[in-house]
Motif scaffolding. Structure first.
Motif, short mmCIF file in Angstrom:
data_model
loop_
_atom_site.label_atom_id
_atom_site.label_comp_id
_atom_site.label_asym_id
_atom_site.label_seq_id
_atom_site.Cartn_x
_atom_site.Cartn_y
_atom_site.Cartn_z
N ALA A 59 0.82 -1.22 0.00
CA ALA A 59 0.00 0.00 0.00
C ALA A 59 0.85 1.27 0.00
O ALA A 59 0.66 2.16 0.82
CB ALA A 59 -0.94 -0.01 1.20
N ALA A 105 -1.16 4.61 -0.37
CA ALA A 105 -1.88 5.07 0.82
C ALA A 105 -0.98 5.84 1.77
O ALA A 105 -1.46 6.63 2.59
CB ALA A 105 -2.50 3.88 1.54
N LEU A 106 0.33 5.61 1.67
CA LEU A 106 1.28 6.25 2.57
C LEU A 106 2.09 7.35 1.90
O LEU A 106 3.00 7.92 2.50
CB LEU A 106 2.24 5.20 3.14
CG LEU A 106 1.59 4.04 3.91
CD1 LEU A 106 2.65 3.02 4.30
CD2 LEU A 106 0.84 4.54 5.13
N GLN A 163 1.18 10.37 0.89
CA GLN A 163 0.87 11.74 1.27
C GLN A 163 0.35 11.79 2.69
O GLN A 163 -0.38 10.91 3.13
CB GLN A 163 -0.16 12.35 0.32
CG GLN A 163 0.33 12.57 -1.11
CD GLN A 163 -0.72 13.23 -1.98
OE1 GLN A 163 -1.86 12.80 -2.02
NE2 GLN A 163 -0.32 14.27 -2.67
N ILE A 184 -1.46 11.47 7.90
CA ILE A 184 -2.09 10.15 7.93
C ILE A 184 -2.66 9.92 9.32
O ILE A 184 -1.99 10.15 10.32
CB ILE A 184 -1.06 9.05 7.60
CG1 ILE A 184 -0.47 9.27 6.20
CG2 ILE A 184 -1.69 7.66 7.71
CD1 ILE A 184 0.78 8.43 5.93
N ARG A 227 -5.21 12.95 4.77
CA ARG A 227 -5.18 12.46 3.39
C ARG A 227 -5.44 10.96 3.30
O ARG A 227 -5.98 10.48 2.31
CB ARG A 227 -3.82 12.79 2.75
CG ARG A 227 -3.49 14.26 2.73
CD ARG A 227 -4.46 15.06 1.86
NE ARG A 227 -4.39 14.69 0.47
CZ ARG A 227 -3.54 15.27 -0.40
NH1 ARG A 227 -2.72 16.24 0.01
NH2 ARG A 227 -3.53 14.91 -1.67
N SER A 228 -5.03 10.22 4.32
CA SER A 228 -5.29 8.78 4.40
C SER A 228 -5.70 8.44 5.82
O SER A 228 -5.17 9.01 6.78
CB SER A 228 -4.06 7.96 4.02
OG SER A 228 -3.75 8.09 2.65
N LEU A 287 -6.03 5.03 8.19
CA LEU A 287 -5.78 3.60 8.34
C LEU A 287 -6.60 3.12 9.52
O LEU A 287 -6.50 3.67 10.62
CB LEU A 287 -4.29 3.33 8.60
CG LEU A 287 -3.28 4.06 7.71
CD1 LEU A 287 -1.86 3.60 8.05
CD2 LEU A 287 -3.58 3.85 6.24
N GLN A 310 -13.94 5.10 3.14
CA GLN A 310 -13.14 6.21 3.65
C GLN A 310 -11.82 5.78 4.25
O GLN A 310 -10.99 6.64 4.58
CB GLN A 310 -13.93 6.98 4.72
CG GLN A 310 -15.15 7.72 4.19
CD GLN A 310 -15.88 8.44 5.30
OE1 GLN A 310 -16.41 7.82 6.21
NE2 GLN A 310 -15.89 9.76 5.23
N VAL A 311 -11.59 4.47 4.39
CA VAL A 311 -10.42 4.00 5.11
C VAL A 311 -9.67 2.92 4.34
O VAL A 311 -10.20 2.31 3.40
CB VAL A 311 -10.82 3.43 6.50
CG1 VAL A 311 -11.53 4.48 7.32
CG2 VAL A 311 -11.67 2.17 6.36
N HIS A 312 -8.45 2.70 4.76
CA HIS A 312 -7.68 1.52 4.39
C HIS A 312 -7.79 0.59 5.60
O HIS A 312 -7.16 0.83 6.64
CB HIS A 312 -6.23 1.87 4.10
CG HIS A 312 -6.06 2.85 2.98
ND1 HIS A 312 -6.04 2.46 1.66
CD2 HIS A 312 -5.96 4.20 2.99
CE1 HIS A 312 -5.90 3.54 0.89
NE2 HIS A 312 -5.86 4.60 1.68
#
Length: 289
Positions: A13, A16-17, A19, A22, A46-47, A49, A65-67
């Protein structure tokens, strides 16, 4: 997207990381989880988790909306351990961490997002933001037996204090610009809270770098990052408004029957605004106007 483990997430991923800032949210249960996700998405991360048990149900809207990362949320120091796994993977990125039913507030958050706040903080040559975990609780425990009510949340307007943080490497003299902060439910019901969990300070926002380690007491192995201000003036602080302590006190067998109400003479309704928190002295804007 969903990942079977933190190892899998870190291996694939990268986007996902890429920007920041987090946000890392650990779901100990489903209480106000979707509102927690929505709140932090709106704050400008921006992300996001999400560390959660594989069996935890989540709506399609929240999932988008999430990882989502399957995680053993009941392991000792589960969130701290996960954050320490993430730190070397995102050097230079700002990270934030919290649990479900916790909500980050920063000064002027109604009109300025978290990225703007961190950009200013970085210009002040600061790499960490001190946060105070402010206990929220339902005023009526008969109606809300788990002590959680977003619509009727209350907080303590006073009863907070700080003590010098001793340095064991310097004859236990107080560390420079470091304090241990106390108050809220963990102070009023301290007989039900282990001594090492009574502090309400947490370095919840920080810039990751190689070699940085988050300790179980929510401080870092870099002592400058544990300070409440730089040497020349005060800095921004933030508040993590949290139902976590109230929920624990009312669900744990050892304390739930001993507590009939969390309300006292200094309870006030929480207005869900940064201005109220600043007026009460529970966070400050520093030089950011």
């Amino acid at each position: 997207m969903r990942y079977g483990s933190l190892d899998i997430f870190l291996s694939v991923a990268t986007a996902a990381l890429s920007q920041g800032p987090i946000a890392v949210i650990m779901a100990e249960d489903g209480v106000e989880l979707e509102r927690t996700i929505s709140h932090h998405a709106g704050a400008g991360f921006r992300s996001i988790l999400l560390l959660a048990h594989p069996d935890l149900d989540l709506s399609a809207t929240a999932e988008a909306q999430v990882h989502r990362i399957d995680h053993d949320v009941f392991a000792t120091s589960a969130l701290v351990g996960a954050v320490n796994r993430l730190i070397p993977a995102v050097p230079g990125r700002w990270l934030y961490y919290c649990y479900n039913a916790e909500f980050l507030f920063h000064p002027f958050c109604e009109t300025r997002n978290v990225a703007e706040m961190l950009a200013f903080h970085a210009e002040e040559r600061r790499e960490a933001v001190l946060s105070y975990v402010i206990d929220l609780y339902a005023g009526d425990l008969d109606r809300y037996p788990d002590a959680v009510s977003v619509d009727e949340a209350m907080l303590d307007r006073s009863g907070y204090y700080a003590l010098g943080r001793p340095d064991p490497l310097n004859h236990n003299h107080p560390r420079e610009r470091q304090l241990d902060f106390f108050g809220g439910l963990r102070w009023r019901f301290e007989e039900h809270v282990p001594a090492d969990r009574r502090k309400i300070d947490r370095i919840a926002l920080f810039r990751a770098r190689q070699g940085l380690v988050l300790r179980p007491d929510h401080t870092f192995n870099d002592e400058e990052m544990n300070t409440y201000a730089c040497p020349w003036h005060h800095n921004i602080t933030t508040a993590v408004c949290s139902f976590r302590t109230a929920k624990a006190l009312k669900t744990n067998p050892g304390s739930r029957h001993a507590i009939g109400s969390f309300r006292w003479r200094n309870s006030v309704p929480f207005e869900w605004t940064s201005q109220q928190l600043m007026d009460l002295g529970l966070m400050e804007p520093g030089q950011w106007f």
